[in-house]
Motif scaffolding. Sequence first.
Motif, PDB file in Angstrom:
ATOM      1  N   GLY A 190      22.660  11.544  -4.942  1.00  0.00           N
ATOM      2  CA  GLY A 190      22.201  10.293  -5.494  1.00  0.00           C
ATOM      3  C   GLY A 190      21.606   9.305  -4.521  1.00  0.00           C
ATOM      4  O   GLY A 190      21.255   8.219  -4.907  1.00  0.00           O
ATOM      5  N   GLY A 191      21.460   9.651  -3.257  1.00  0.00           N
ATOM      6  CA  GLY A 191      20.920   8.697  -2.296  1.00  0.00           C
ATOM      7  C   GLY A 191      19.592   9.162  -1.748  1.00  0.00           C
ATOM      8  O   GLY A 191      19.164  10.261  -1.993  1.00  0.00           O
ATOM      9  N   GLY A 192      18.952   8.345  -0.999  1.00  0.00           N
ATOM     10  CA  GLY A 192      17.705   8.697  -0.347  1.00  0.00           C
ATOM     11  C   GLY A 192      17.055   7.447   0.204  1.00  0.00           C
ATOM     12  O   GLY A 192      17.441   6.338  -0.160  1.00  0.00           O
ATOM     13  N   VAL A 193      16.102   7.622   1.093  1.00  0.00           N
ATOM     14  CA  VAL A 193      15.418   6.447   1.608  1.00  0.00           C
ATOM     15  C   VAL A 193      14.654   5.784   0.467  1.00  0.00           C
ATOM     16  O   VAL A 193      14.157   6.436  -0.434  1.00  0.00           O
ATOM     17  CB  VAL A 193      14.475   6.790   2.788  1.00  0.00           C
ATOM     18  CG1 VAL A 193      15.269   7.226   3.992  1.00  0.00           C
ATOM     19  CG2 VAL A 193      13.459   7.829   2.419  1.00  0.00           C
ATOM     20  N   LEU A 194      14.597   4.487   0.490  1.00  0.00           N
ATOM     21  CA  LEU A 194      13.959   3.723  -0.568  1.00  0.00           C
ATOM     22  C   LEU A 194      12.464   3.609  -0.291  1.00  0.00           C
ATOM     23  O   LEU A 194      12.058   3.095   0.743  1.00  0.00           O
ATOM     24  CB  LEU A 194      14.581   2.330  -0.658  1.00  0.00           C
ATOM     25  CG  LEU A 194      14.082   1.437  -1.774  1.00  0.00           C
ATOM     26  CD1 LEU A 194      14.351   2.067  -3.132  1.00  0.00           C
ATOM     27  CD2 LEU A 194      14.769   0.081  -1.695  1.00  0.00           C
ATOM     28  N   LEU A 195      11.649   4.103  -1.204  1.00  0.00           N
ATOM     29  CA  LEU A 195      10.202   4.053  -1.044  1.00  0.00           C
ATOM     30  C   LEU A 195       9.654   2.749  -1.575  1.00  0.00           C
ATOM     31  O   LEU A 195      10.211   2.182  -2.524  1.00  0.00           O
ATOM     32  CB  LEU A 195       9.540   5.210  -1.790  1.00  0.00           C
ATOM     33  CG  LEU A 195       9.864   6.601  -1.283  1.00  0.00           C
ATOM     34  CD1 LEU A 195       9.214   7.637  -2.175  1.00  0.00           C
ATOM     35  CD2 LEU A 195       9.417   6.780   0.146  1.00  0.00           C
ATOM     36  N   PRO A 196       8.566   2.278  -0.996  1.00  0.00           N
ATOM     37  CA  PRO A 196       7.946   1.065  -1.551  1.00  0.00           C
ATOM     38  C   PRO A 196       7.559   1.307  -3.008  1.00  0.00           C
ATOM     39  O   PRO A 196       7.020   2.360  -3.349  1.00  0.00           O
ATOM     40  CB  PRO A 196       6.696   0.887  -0.683  1.00  0.00           C
ATOM     41  CG  PRO A 196       6.986   1.638   0.571  1.00  0.00           C
ATOM     42  CD  PRO A 196       7.862   2.794   0.163  1.00  0.00           C
ATOM     43  N   PRO A 197       7.825   0.363  -3.902  1.00  0.00           N
ATOM     44  CA  PRO A 197       7.578   0.580  -5.326  1.00  0.00           C
ATOM     45  C   PRO A 197       6.101   0.764  -5.686  1.00  0.00           C
ATOM     46  O   PRO A 197       5.796   1.313  -6.730  1.00  0.00           O
ATOM     47  CB  PRO A 197       8.154  -0.673  -5.989  1.00  0.00           C
ATOM     48  CG  PRO A 197       8.216  -1.691  -4.922  1.00  0.00           C
ATOM     49  CD  PRO A 197       8.390  -0.951  -3.630  1.00  0.00           C
ATOM     50  N   VAL A 198       5.180   0.347  -4.835  1.00  0.00           N
ATOM     51  CA  VAL A 198       3.769   0.513  -5.147  1.00  0.00           C
ATOM     52  C   VAL A 198       3.266   1.902  -4.780  1.00  0.00           C
ATOM     53  O   VAL A 198       2.111   2.211  -4.985  1.00  0.00           O
ATOM     54  CB  VAL A 198       2.899  -0.550  -4.440  1.00  0.00           C
ATOM     55  CG1 VAL A 198       3.243  -1.927  -4.951  1.00  0.00           C
ATOM     56  CG2 VAL A 198       3.048  -0.470  -2.940  1.00  0.00           C
ATOM     57  N   ARG A 199       4.113   2.740  -4.237  1.00  0.00           N
ATOM     58  CA  ARG A 199       3.747   4.103  -3.868  1.00  0.00           C
ATOM     59  C   ARG A 199       4.638   5.079  -4.622  1.00  0.00           C
ATOM     60  O   ARG A 199       5.661   5.515  -4.124  1.00  0.00           O
ATOM     61  CB  ARG A 199       3.898   4.331  -2.359  1.00  0.00           C
ATOM     62  CG  ARG A 199       3.075   3.428  -1.484  1.00  0.00           C
ATOM     63  CD  ARG A 199       1.583   3.745  -1.659  1.00  0.00           C
ATOM     64  NE  ARG A 199       0.777   3.031  -0.692  1.00  0.00           N
ATOM     65  CZ  ARG A 199       0.082   1.950  -0.973  1.00  0.00           C
ATOM     66  NH1 ARG A 199       0.111   1.445  -2.180  1.00  0.00           N
ATOM     67  NH2 ARG A 199      -0.652   1.376  -0.056  1.00  0.00           N
ATOM     68  N   PRO A 200       4.299   5.438  -5.866  1.00  0.00           N
ATOM     69  CA  PRO A 200       5.166   6.309  -6.654  1.00  0.00           C
ATOM     70  C   PRO A 200       5.239   7.714  -6.067  1.00  0.00           C
ATOM     71  O   PRO A 200       4.243   8.253  -5.590  1.00  0.00           O
ATOM     72  CB  PRO A 200       4.501   6.318  -8.031  1.00  0.00           C
ATOM     73  CG  PRO A 200       3.074   5.987  -7.770  1.00  0.00           C
ATOM     74  CD  PRO A 200       3.069   5.077  -6.573  1.00  0.00           C
ATOM     75  N   ALA A 201       6.423   8.291  -6.104  1.00  0.00           N
ATOM     76  CA  ALA A 201       6.652   9.646  -5.608  1.00  0.00           C
ATOM     77  C   ALA A 201       6.644  10.607  -6.791  1.00  0.00           C
ATOM     78  O   ALA A 201       7.673  11.161  -7.165  1.00  0.00           O
ATOM     79  CB  ALA A 201       7.960   9.702  -4.837  1.00  0.00           C
ATOM     80  N   THR A 202       5.481  10.810  -7.384  1.00  0.00           N
ATOM     81  CA  THR A 202       5.366  11.613  -8.598  1.00  0.00           C
ATOM     82  C   THR A 202       5.671  13.086  -8.375  1.00  0.00           C
ATOM     83  O   THR A 202       5.955  13.797  -9.333  1.00  0.00           O
ATOM     84  CB  THR A 202       3.956  11.465  -9.203  1.00  0.00           C
ATOM     85  OG1 THR A 202       2.994  11.831  -8.218  1.00  0.00           O
ATOM     86  CG2 THR A 202       3.712  10.034  -9.654  1.00  0.00           C
ATOM     87  N   LEU A 203       5.609  13.556  -7.136  1.00  0.00           N
ATOM     88  CA  LEU A 203       5.904  14.957  -6.819  1.00  0.00           C
ATOM     89  C   LEU A 203       7.316  15.130  -6.288  1.00  0.00           C
ATOM     90  O   LEU A 203       7.635  16.139  -5.680  1.00  0.00           O
ATOM     91  CB  LEU A 203       4.904  15.478  -5.774  1.00  0.00           C
ATOM     92  CG  LEU A 203       3.433  15.447  -6.170  1.00  0.00           C
ATOM     93  CD1 LEU A 203       2.553  15.884  -5.014  1.00  0.00           C
ATOM     94  CD2 LEU A 203       3.193  16.324  -7.391  1.00  0.00           C
ATOM     95  N   GLY A 204       8.177  14.167  -6.520  1.00  0.00           N
ATOM     96  CA  GLY A 204       9.507  14.189  -5.923  1.00  0.00           C
ATOM     97  C   GLY A 204       9.369  13.805  -4.462  1.00  0.00           C
ATOM     98  O   GLY A 204       8.267  13.476  -4.001  1.00  0.00           O
ATOM     99  N   ARG A 205      10.479  13.835  -3.737  1.00  0.00           N
ATOM    100  CA  ARG A 205      10.359  13.515  -2.316  1.00  0.00           C
ATOM    101  C   ARG A 205      11.439  14.198  -1.512  1.00  0.00           C
ATOM    102  O   ARG A 205      12.575  14.337  -1.945  1.00  0.00           O
ATOM    103  CB  ARG A 205      10.423  12.020  -2.091  1.00  0.00           C
ATOM    104  CG  ARG A 205      11.787  11.423  -2.309  1.00  0.00           C
ATOM    105  CD  ARG A 205      11.842   9.990  -1.800  1.00  0.00           C
ATOM    106  NE  ARG A 205      13.182   9.476  -1.910  1.00  0.00           N
ATOM    107  CZ  ARG A 205      13.580   8.606  -2.807  1.00  0.00           C
ATOM    108  NH1 ARG A 205      12.726   8.157  -3.703  1.00  0.00           N
ATOM    109  NH2 ARG A 205      14.815   8.191  -2.829  1.00  0.00           N
ATOM    110  N   ASP A 206      11.040  14.655  -0.367  1.00  0.00           N
ATOM    111  CA  ASP A 206      11.934  15.180   0.647  1.00  0.00           C
ATOM    112  C   ASP A 206      11.568  14.445   1.927  1.00  0.00           C
ATOM    113  O   ASP A 206      10.587  13.691   1.958  1.00  0.00           O
ATOM    114  CB  ASP A 206      11.752  16.688   0.824  1.00  0.00           C
ATOM    115  CG  ASP A 206      12.269  17.499  -0.376  1.00  0.00           C
ATOM    116  OD1 ASP A 206      12.988  16.932  -1.233  1.00  0.00           O
ATOM    117  OD2 ASP A 206      11.955  18.695  -0.451  1.00  0.00           O
ATOM    118  N   ALA A 207      12.327  14.653   2.981  1.00  0.00           N
ATOM    119  CA  ALA A 207      12.032  14.008   4.252  1.00  0.00           C
ATOM    120  C   ALA A 207      12.119  15.038   5.374  1.00  0.00           C
ATOM    121  O   ALA A 207      12.982  15.924   5.350  1.00  0.00           O
ATOM    122  CB  ALA A 207      12.991  12.860   4.518  1.00  0.00           C
ATOM    123  N   VAL A 208      11.216  14.903   6.331  1.00  0.00           N
ATOM    124  CA  VAL A 208      11.219  15.746   7.520  1.00  0.00           C
ATOM    125  C   VAL A 208      11.567  14.836   8.689  1.00  0.00           C
ATOM    126  O   VAL A 208      10.873  13.850   8.942  1.00  0.00           O
ATOM    127  CB  VAL A 208       9.853  16.416   7.747  1.00  0.00           C
ATOM    128  CG1 VAL A 208       9.827  17.167   9.070  1.00  0.00           C
ATOM    129  CG2 VAL A 208       9.517  17.351   6.590  1.00  0.00           C
TER     130      VAL A 208
END
Length: 156
Positions: free
Chosen positions: A46-64
Amino acid sequence: MLPWGPRAGRQGPRPDGSGTAGPRGSVRSGGAHGEPGPGGSAAPCGGGVLLPPVRPATLGRDAVGVPARHGFRLLSRLPRSGCVFASAEWWWWIVPAGSDHDLPWPRPVRYAPGAVVPDAGRPRLINFPEGPTPYTPPIPLYLVVCQLTGTAPVWA
């Protein structure tokens, strides 16, 4: 490990609390061409880095994640970067969910499904993309990471 906002990946709990973490619910350290690396650990759901709301992560998100000592060199060598978060120890690039599929990230890279990062230093946003998405293209990122770590790229 500390969560930093709602998870927007393809798996894991939904805002209403339904769903499960599944097999992608942990951080994996990169290994030499797909071998397990040290330091991987279970991540909280249920956690993750918070993305700016004006940049939607429509493909989901992972982090490297890469050690901070490589951060500026990596950022300067990429033709385009999405959202990049940094702490004293690690820098994290946001990539589309599943960017580890058939792509063996080299050591000491860490791959964090759902952008749930095991970094107690609370990463802060240091690069805001000019484009409409939060993503760094994973293939150029992979190639530059391989170059910086002295690892030959391998396609699974």
